[in-house]
Design a protein around this motif. Sequence first.
Motif, PDB file in Angstrom:
ATOM      1  N   TYR A 152      17.608  67.862  47.748  1.00 50.44           N
ATOM      2  CA  TYR A 152      16.149  67.877  47.902  1.00 50.44           C
ATOM      3  C   TYR A 152      15.660  67.017  49.063  1.00 50.44           C
ATOM      4  CZ  TYR A 152      16.746  69.630  43.174  1.00 50.44           C
ATOM      5  OH  TYR A 152      17.164  70.349  42.076  1.00 50.44           O
ATOM      6  N   LEU A 153      16.564  66.341  49.752  1.00 51.72           N
ATOM      7  CA  LEU A 153      16.172  65.483  50.877  1.00 51.72           C
ATOM      8  C   LEU A 153      16.607  66.062  52.221  1.00 51.72           C
ATOM      9  CD1 LEU A 153      17.008  61.938  49.423  1.00 51.72           C
ATOM     10  CD2 LEU A 153      14.771  63.063  49.553  1.00 51.72           C
ATOM     11  N   VAL A 154      17.866  66.454  52.323  1.00 51.73           N
ATOM     12  CA  VAL A 154      18.378  66.908  53.607  1.00 51.73           C
ATOM     13  C   VAL A 154      17.775  68.249  54.007  1.00 51.73           C
ATOM     14  CG1 VAL A 154      20.462  67.524  54.880  1.00 51.73           C
ATOM     15  CG2 VAL A 154      20.513  65.631  53.252  1.00 51.73           C
ATOM     16  N   THR A 155      17.642  69.159  53.056  1.00 53.84           N
ATOM     17  CA  THR A 155      17.107  70.486  53.385  1.00 53.84           C
ATOM     18  C   THR A 155      15.675  70.410  53.929  1.00 53.84           C
ATOM     19  OG1 THR A 155      18.493  71.366  51.601  1.00 53.84           O
ATOM     20  CG2 THR A 155      16.813  72.834  52.531  1.00 53.84           C
ATOM     21  N   PRO A 156      14.735  69.724  53.264  1.00 56.96           N
ATOM     22  CA  PRO A 156      13.405  69.584  53.871  1.00 56.96           C
ATOM     23  C   PRO A 156      13.430  68.835  55.203  1.00 56.96           C
ATOM     24  CG  PRO A 156      13.326  69.037  51.539  1.00 56.96           C
ATOM     25  CD  PRO A 156      14.763  69.148  51.904  1.00 56.96           C
ATOM     26  N   ALA A 157      14.329  67.841  55.325  1.00 58.47           N
ATOM     27  CA  ALA A 157      14.406  67.097  56.583  1.00 58.47           C
ATOM     28  C   ALA A 157      14.820  68.006  57.736  1.00 58.47           C
ATOM     29  CB  ALA A 157      15.384  65.933  56.442  1.00 58.47           C
ATOM     30  N   VAL A 158      15.773  68.901  57.504  1.00 57.44           N
ATOM     31  CA  VAL A 158      16.181  69.843  58.556  1.00 57.44           C
ATOM     32  C   VAL A 158      15.042  70.805  58.881  1.00 57.44           C
ATOM     33  CG1 VAL A 158      17.808  71.693  59.119  1.00 57.44           C
ATOM     34  CG2 VAL A 158      18.625  69.623  57.997  1.00 57.44           C
ATOM     35  N   LEU A 159      14.315  71.232  57.866  1.00 55.21           N
ATOM     36  CA  LEU A 159      13.157  72.112  58.117  1.00 55.21           C
ATOM     37  C   LEU A 159      12.121  71.421  58.994  1.00 55.21           C
ATOM     38  CD1 LEU A 159      12.385  73.975  54.759  1.00 55.21           C
ATOM     39  CD2 LEU A 159      12.770  75.025  56.989  1.00 55.21           C
ATOM     40  N   VAL A 160      11.805  70.183  58.680  1.00 51.89           N
ATOM     41  CA  VAL A 160      10.820  69.436  59.476  1.00 51.89           C
ATOM     42  C   VAL A 160      11.338  69.215  60.897  1.00 51.89           C
ATOM     43  CG1 VAL A 160       9.602  67.241  59.691  1.00 51.89           C
ATOM     44  CG2 VAL A 160       9.789  68.342  57.456  1.00 51.89           C
ATOM     45  N   TRP A 161      12.612  68.905  61.018  1.00 52.61           N
ATOM     46  CA  TRP A 161      13.207  68.711  62.344  1.00 52.61           C
ATOM     47  C   TRP A 161      13.099  69.974  63.185  1.00 52.61           C
ATOM     48  CZ3 TRP A 161      18.127  70.879  63.919  1.00 52.61           C
ATOM     49  CH2 TRP A 161      18.552  70.438  65.171  1.00 52.61           C
ATOM     50  N   LEU A 162      13.400  71.115  62.597  1.00 51.12           N
ATOM     51  CA  LEU A 162      13.273  72.372  63.332  1.00 51.12           C
ATOM     52  C   LEU A 162      11.825  72.653  63.696  1.00 51.12           C
ATOM     53  CD1 LEU A 162      15.712  74.696  61.362  1.00 51.12           C
ATOM     54  CD2 LEU A 162      15.970  73.963  63.726  1.00 51.12           C
ATOM     55  N   PHE A 163      10.916  72.383  62.778  1.00 53.87           N
ATOM     56  CA  PHE A 163       9.498  72.648  63.025  1.00 53.87           C
ATOM     57  C   PHE A 163       8.982  71.831  64.210  1.00 53.87           C
ATOM     58  CE2 PHE A 163       4.985  71.899  62.339  1.00 53.87           C
ATOM     59  CZ  PHE A 163       4.512  73.179  62.084  1.00 53.87           C
ATOM     60  N   LEU A 221      22.594  75.051  61.143  1.00 50.81           N
ATOM     61  CA  LEU A 221      21.471  74.753  62.035  1.00 50.81           C
ATOM     62  C   LEU A 221      21.698  73.467  62.817  1.00 50.81           C
ATOM     63  CD1 LEU A 221      18.533  75.779  59.717  1.00 50.81           C
ATOM     64  CD2 LEU A 221      19.452  77.033  61.653  1.00 50.81           C
ATOM     65  N   LEU A 222      22.280  72.454  62.167  1.00 52.56           N
ATOM     66  CA  LEU A 222      22.575  71.214  62.881  1.00 52.56           C
ATOM     67  C   LEU A 222      23.626  71.447  63.962  1.00 52.56           C
ATOM     68  CD1 LEU A 222      22.633  68.634  59.948  1.00 52.56           C
ATOM     69  CD2 LEU A 222      20.855  68.914  61.678  1.00 52.56           C
ATOM     70  N   TRP A 223      24.604  72.273  63.679  1.00 57.94           N
ATOM     71  CA  TRP A 223      25.640  72.548  64.660  1.00 57.94           C
ATOM     72  C   TRP A 223      25.095  73.370  65.835  1.00 57.94           C
ATOM     73  CZ3 TRP A 223      30.364  71.130  66.093  1.00 57.94           C
ATOM     74  CH2 TRP A 223      31.065  71.956  66.950  1.00 57.94           C
ATOM     75  N   ARG A 224      24.269  74.357  65.544  1.00 58.24           N
ATOM     76  CA  ARG A 224      23.783  75.252  66.595  1.00 58.24           C
ATOM     77  C   ARG A 224      22.711  74.617  67.457  1.00 58.24           C
ATOM     78  NH1 ARG A 224      22.302  81.156  64.785  1.00 58.24           N
ATOM     79  NH2 ARG A 224      22.024  81.219  67.045  1.00 58.24           N
ATOM     80  N   HIS A 225      21.820  73.841  66.850  1.00 58.85           N
ATOM     81  CA  HIS A 225      20.649  73.360  67.582  1.00 58.85           C
ATOM     82  C   HIS A 225      20.652  71.862  67.839  1.00 58.85           C
ATOM     83  CE1 HIS A 225      19.256  77.379  66.997  1.00 58.85           C
ATOM     84  NE2 HIS A 225      19.130  77.240  65.705  1.00 58.85           N
ATOM     85  N   GLY A 226      21.629  71.154  67.326  1.00 62.22           N
ATOM     86  CA  GLY A 226      21.714  69.729  67.611  1.00 62.22           C
ATOM     87  C   GLY A 226      22.301  69.488  68.998  1.00 62.22           C
ATOM     88  N   ARG A 227      21.746  68.560  69.732  1.00 63.83           N
ATOM     89  CA  ARG A 227      22.227  68.249  71.077  1.00 63.83           C
ATOM     90  C   ARG A 227      23.171  67.051  71.101  1.00 63.83           C
ATOM     91  NH1 ARG A 227      16.431  68.920  74.276  1.00 63.83           N
ATOM     92  NH2 ARG A 227      16.211  71.180  73.932  1.00 63.83           N
ATOM     93  N   ASN A 228      23.056  66.226  70.094  1.00 60.31           N
ATOM     94  CA  ASN A 228      23.925  65.064  70.002  1.00 60.31           C
ATOM     95  C   ASN A 228      25.225  65.463  69.305  1.00 60.31           C
ATOM     96  OD1 ASN A 228      25.154  62.589  69.104  1.00 60.31           O
ATOM     97  ND2 ASN A 228      23.197  61.579  69.547  1.00 60.31           N
ATOM     98  N   PRO A 229      26.389  65.092  69.860  1.00 59.65           N
ATOM     99  CA  PRO A 229      27.656  65.443  69.193  1.00 59.65           C
ATOM    100  C   PRO A 229      27.743  64.920  67.773  1.00 59.65           C
ATOM    101  CG  PRO A 229      28.066  64.703  71.444  1.00 59.65           C
ATOM    102  CD  PRO A 229      26.609  64.449  71.163  1.00 59.65           C
TER     103      PRO A 229
END
Length: 335
Positions: free
Chosen positions: A98-109, A198-206
């Motif tokens: 319930y924490l990581v999933t919303p955090a990734v959504l907000v990050w993408l937004f 999504l973190l793998w595809r759109h993250g810029r930091n290794p």
Amino acid sequence: METVRMPYSAHSASTPRSPRPRPRWWTELTLLVLVYAAYSLGRLLARGDVSTAVDHGLAILRVEKALLLNAEHPLNRLFTSTPALGIPADFAYASLHYLVTPAVLVWLFRRRPARYRAARTWLMISTVLSLAGFTLLPTCPPRLLEAGYGFVDTMARYSSYGWWGDEASAPRGLGGMTNQYAAMPSLHVGWALWCGVLLWRHGRNPLVKWVGVGYPLLITVVVMGTANHYFLDAVAGAAVMGLGALLTRPAMRAAERVRVAAEARFGRSPAPAAVSPAAASSARSAPAPSRTSPRQGPIVSGGCETSAGERFPGQRTRTSTPGTTSADDTPATAR
């Protein structure tokens, strides 16, 4: 005759389409809350008979043993005998979902708005698809099987360390509001896989990319070690996410058609800027642009002046009236 290009083509002028607006946070939040509420209600309504759920759980266990995929027993014994692993694993199971999933959504937004809508659609479709599994295949998780099958409910054993009670990961007193037999597929694994991709595809930091790889693997180990899911539940969770990914693009195209039809019926899309007849006429009568190369050499004589009576070869003098001087400062009558 030179053709004047308009800022939009004839096709776009005859069929104007408004650009897709950027998602607004309040509409997105409302949509996600409604979808999750519908999912939670459907999950509760999907409760099946307990004996049927136990039969399904035992059938999965038999298949895993036949295929030598039964990793739940050794992991569960490790988490039970080592509180330093079992307690953090219980916290991870009860909270990260319930924490990581919303955090990734907000990050993408905020950071990847062009990718947000497709990612959100993928998550919602996969979540709704999981309801079919809960309805058609209610499954008793390993922790709820009889003690003779060798599983220990670590959530119940270490409940004094957290906010959950003896019934799944729900807060104490709210265990009746969750369906404990909605184990197939595992959305803990499914949502973790969504986050990882999504973190793998759109993250810029290794480091972000490696977190995307490790997070779904960690959750898979956690759900088996805490005896909340079988390994095949995790496989089914990944399969549901894969099916949701395949359906995302058709769903978005259908939603776009609905949006365009609604705009045509109830609203008007902003049309391209109109070109006035006078502006079009002046554009047609304007001289054609020079076709010379934009890269021209420097003007050699720039800044140079000739002395009186001196001319460059082939230089033309200005026509002057009597009594005036020409371009080379020689009186016209003297010539």
